[in-house]
Scaffold this motif. Sequence first.
Motif, PDB file in Angstrom:
ATOM      1  N   GLU A 187      60.213  32.418  -1.433  1.00 40.55           N
ATOM      2  CA  GLU A 187      59.867  32.763   0.103  1.00 40.55           C
ATOM      3  C   GLU A 187      60.463  33.223   0.128  1.00 40.55           C
ATOM      4  O   GLU A 187      62.010  32.258   0.595  1.00 40.55           O
ATOM      5  CB  GLU A 187      58.869  32.383   0.796  1.00 40.55           C
ATOM      6  CG  GLU A 187      57.483  33.242   1.593  1.00 40.55           C
ATOM      7  CD  GLU A 187      57.220  32.361   2.694  1.00 40.55           C
ATOM      8  OE1 GLU A 187      56.947  32.518   3.530  1.00 40.55           O
ATOM      9  OE2 GLU A 187      56.252  31.078   2.438  1.00 40.55           O
ATOM     10  N   PRO A 188      60.815  35.117   0.741  1.00 41.29           N
ATOM     11  CA  PRO A 188      62.264  35.154   1.686  1.00 41.29           C
ATOM     12  C   PRO A 188      62.658  33.770   2.810  1.00 41.29           C
ATOM     13  O   PRO A 188      61.932  33.761   3.230  1.00 41.29           O
ATOM     14  CB  PRO A 188      62.248  37.074   1.958  1.00 41.29           C
ATOM     15  CG  PRO A 188      60.807  36.927   2.195  1.00 41.29           C
ATOM     16  CD  PRO A 188      60.195  35.849   1.218  1.00 41.29           C
ATOM     17  N   GLY A 201      51.112  40.402  -5.124  1.00 40.86           N
ATOM     18  CA  GLY A 201      52.105  39.136  -5.192  1.00 40.86           C
ATOM     19  C   GLY A 201      53.622  40.135  -4.482  1.00 40.86           C
ATOM     20  O   GLY A 201      53.769  41.879  -4.175  1.00 40.86           O
ATOM     21  N   GLY A 202      55.080  39.515  -4.757  1.00 39.92           N
ATOM     22  CA  GLY A 202      56.198  40.648  -3.556  1.00 39.92           C
ATOM     23  C   GLY A 202      57.463  40.308  -4.169  1.00 39.92           C
ATOM     24  O   GLY A 202      57.602  39.434  -4.777  1.00 39.92           O
ATOM     25  N   PHE A 262      59.974  36.720  -4.521  1.00 44.82           N
ATOM     26  CA  PHE A 262      59.155  36.070  -3.535  1.00 44.82           C
ATOM     27  C   PHE A 262      57.794  35.533  -3.833  1.00 44.82           C
ATOM     28  O   PHE A 262      57.466  34.339  -3.493  1.00 44.82           O
ATOM     29  CB  PHE A 262      58.944  37.381  -2.103  1.00 44.82           C
ATOM     30  CG  PHE A 262      60.427  38.034  -1.740  1.00 44.82           C
ATOM     31  CD1 PHE A 262      61.147  37.138  -1.573  1.00 44.82           C
ATOM     32  CD2 PHE A 262      60.188  39.380  -1.673  1.00 44.82           C
ATOM     33  CE1 PHE A 262      63.417  37.638  -1.272  1.00 44.82           C
ATOM     34  CE2 PHE A 262      61.999  40.191  -1.259  1.00 44.82           C
ATOM     35  CZ  PHE A 262      63.275  39.422  -1.341  1.00 44.82           C
ATOM     36  N   TYR A 263      56.372  36.565  -4.510  1.00 42.09           N
ATOM     37  CA  TYR A 263      55.420  35.812  -4.068  1.00 42.09           C
ATOM     38  C   TYR A 263      55.152  36.302  -5.399  1.00 42.09           C
ATOM     39  O   TYR A 263      54.779  38.043  -6.374  1.00 42.09           O
ATOM     40  CB  TYR A 263      54.463  36.143  -3.309  1.00 42.09           C
ATOM     41  CG  TYR A 263      55.083  36.324  -1.865  1.00 42.09           C
ATOM     42  CD1 TYR A 263      54.603  34.677  -1.234  1.00 42.09           C
ATOM     43  CD2 TYR A 263      55.591  37.191  -0.917  1.00 42.09           C
ATOM     44  CE1 TYR A 263      55.639  34.785   0.136  1.00 42.09           C
ATOM     45  CE2 TYR A 263      56.022  37.050   0.383  1.00 42.09           C
ATOM     46  CZ  TYR A 263      56.004  35.982   0.337  1.00 42.09           C
ATOM     47  OH  TYR A 263      56.569  35.470   1.876  1.00 42.09           O
ATOM     48  N   GLU A 264      54.208  35.565  -6.600  1.00 38.50           N
ATOM     49  CA  GLU A 264      53.990  35.997  -7.815  1.00 38.50           C
ATOM     50  C   GLU A 264      52.948  37.084  -7.694  1.00 38.50           C
ATOM     51  O   GLU A 264      51.558  36.444  -7.249  1.00 38.50           O
ATOM     52  CB  GLU A 264      53.787  34.478  -8.786  1.00 38.50           C
ATOM     53  CG  GLU A 264      53.376  34.687  -9.708  1.00 38.50           C
ATOM     54  CD  GLU A 264      53.098  33.444 -10.717  1.00 38.50           C
ATOM     55  OE1 GLU A 264      53.203  33.051 -12.026  1.00 38.50           O
ATOM     56  OE2 GLU A 264      53.380  31.805 -10.252  1.00 38.50           O
ATOM     57  N   ASP A 304      51.322  36.537   2.691  1.00 34.68           N
ATOM     58  CA  ASP A 304      49.299  36.023   3.194  1.00 34.68           C
ATOM     59  C   ASP A 304      49.128  36.465   2.851  1.00 34.68           C
ATOM     60  O   ASP A 304      48.343  37.713   1.964  1.00 34.68           O
ATOM     61  CB  ASP A 304      49.940  36.307   5.089  1.00 34.68           C
ATOM     62  CG  ASP A 304      48.539  35.058   5.458  1.00 34.68           C
ATOM     63  OD1 ASP A 304      48.789  34.581   6.108  1.00 34.68           O
ATOM     64  OD2 ASP A 304      47.266  35.778   4.976  1.00 34.68           O
ATOM     65  N   SER A 305      47.431  35.395   2.651  1.00 35.94           N
ATOM     66  CA  SER A 305      46.491  35.687   1.453  1.00 35.94           C
ATOM     67  C   SER A 305      45.668  36.591   1.692  1.00 35.94           C
ATOM     68  O   SER A 305      44.535  36.644   1.008  1.00 35.94           O
ATOM     69  CB  SER A 305      46.016  34.520   0.677  1.00 35.94           C
ATOM     70  OG  SER A 305      45.657  33.670   2.648  1.00 35.94           O
TER      71      SER A 305
END
Length: 339
Positions: free
Chosen positions: A25-26, A218-219, A239-241, A278-279
């Motif tokens: 995460e950044p 994802g990011g 950042f996010y899968e 966020d989810s």
Amino acid sequence: MRSNVLIIVLIFSLYACSSDNSYNEPQFIEEHEITGKCLSDDLMISYAYDMAVDSRYVYILALSEGKWLHVYDKHDGRYLGSNVHAGQGPGEIHTALSLMVDGDNLQIYDQSQKKLFNYSVNNEDDSLQVSFVDDVNFSSCSGIVRRAWDLGGQYLVDGQLGVEKTGQKRFQLYDGNSVVSQYNDFPVENGDMKKAFLSPNVCFSPSKNKMATGTLYGGVLETFDLSSTSILLSGVYRFYEPLVSFKAGELVPATDMKYGFSAMCATDDVIYSVLIGDSDPNNLYNISIFDWNGNGLARYKTDRQIFKLSCYSGTPSELYALTYSRSEGFSLYLYRVEI
């Protein structure tokens, strides 16, 4: 203090650019709260596909009352009119997806007609005029053209140009006759995860020699060098899968997946974005700023959901946002940031 900040930036840059495939995460050096200035809260649109801003106007791409382009004065939010009729005649748009403004030239890509339309923007006697000039037809190209942008003599295509039908493709440079360069690599190995890279958020530097892309599922942020006749990857920042599966032709996110980039724009120095992290895909209350090396510079907590984001190179600290709320619908806001 400044030397400490530079050390932090360097460490994060090396961490973000590491060759492994881990997701981190950044970390932003500064976080702020910010309140925008409402320019207009009377936008008669139900959904916006894109927006752009230049030295005078804010352009919103949305189908409303039979027209696709809606123009507002960037200084006072005054509505200046709607242009570009819906249809399939000369200069008419059927299914618009992307918008780009470059000087007095405005481009809209129509996916269903496989055409990139060019319009001139003039203000004579305080009357705004948007006139159809010509179009570039991609119908003769083999493959799919999801979106296309004119980079000045060459076209960047998000799609599947070429005779090869197998395998998911990403970006091609097209000179009007043939593909001169292409980039079809993915920062993931899983086949389903590659589907998260279909039509990501895309933004360009004002000079158009740099491009950034960010996935919503994802990011994953990627930056590219377009300064030559090729598409060169500059960096990948995970950042996010993108935890997705592909079923019945649709992307299905995992319940615990964190959403990534929902809006992006750029200057020659920074990338502005809405990074959800966020989810809940509706958690759009931020403006997250990166440099072109993937470093998180600042993150602003906003007072409203940011649906679209745009900036003008002449005033890089001014961000124009299309905001949304259930009670008010779409509104046009101005945010001033420090960079």
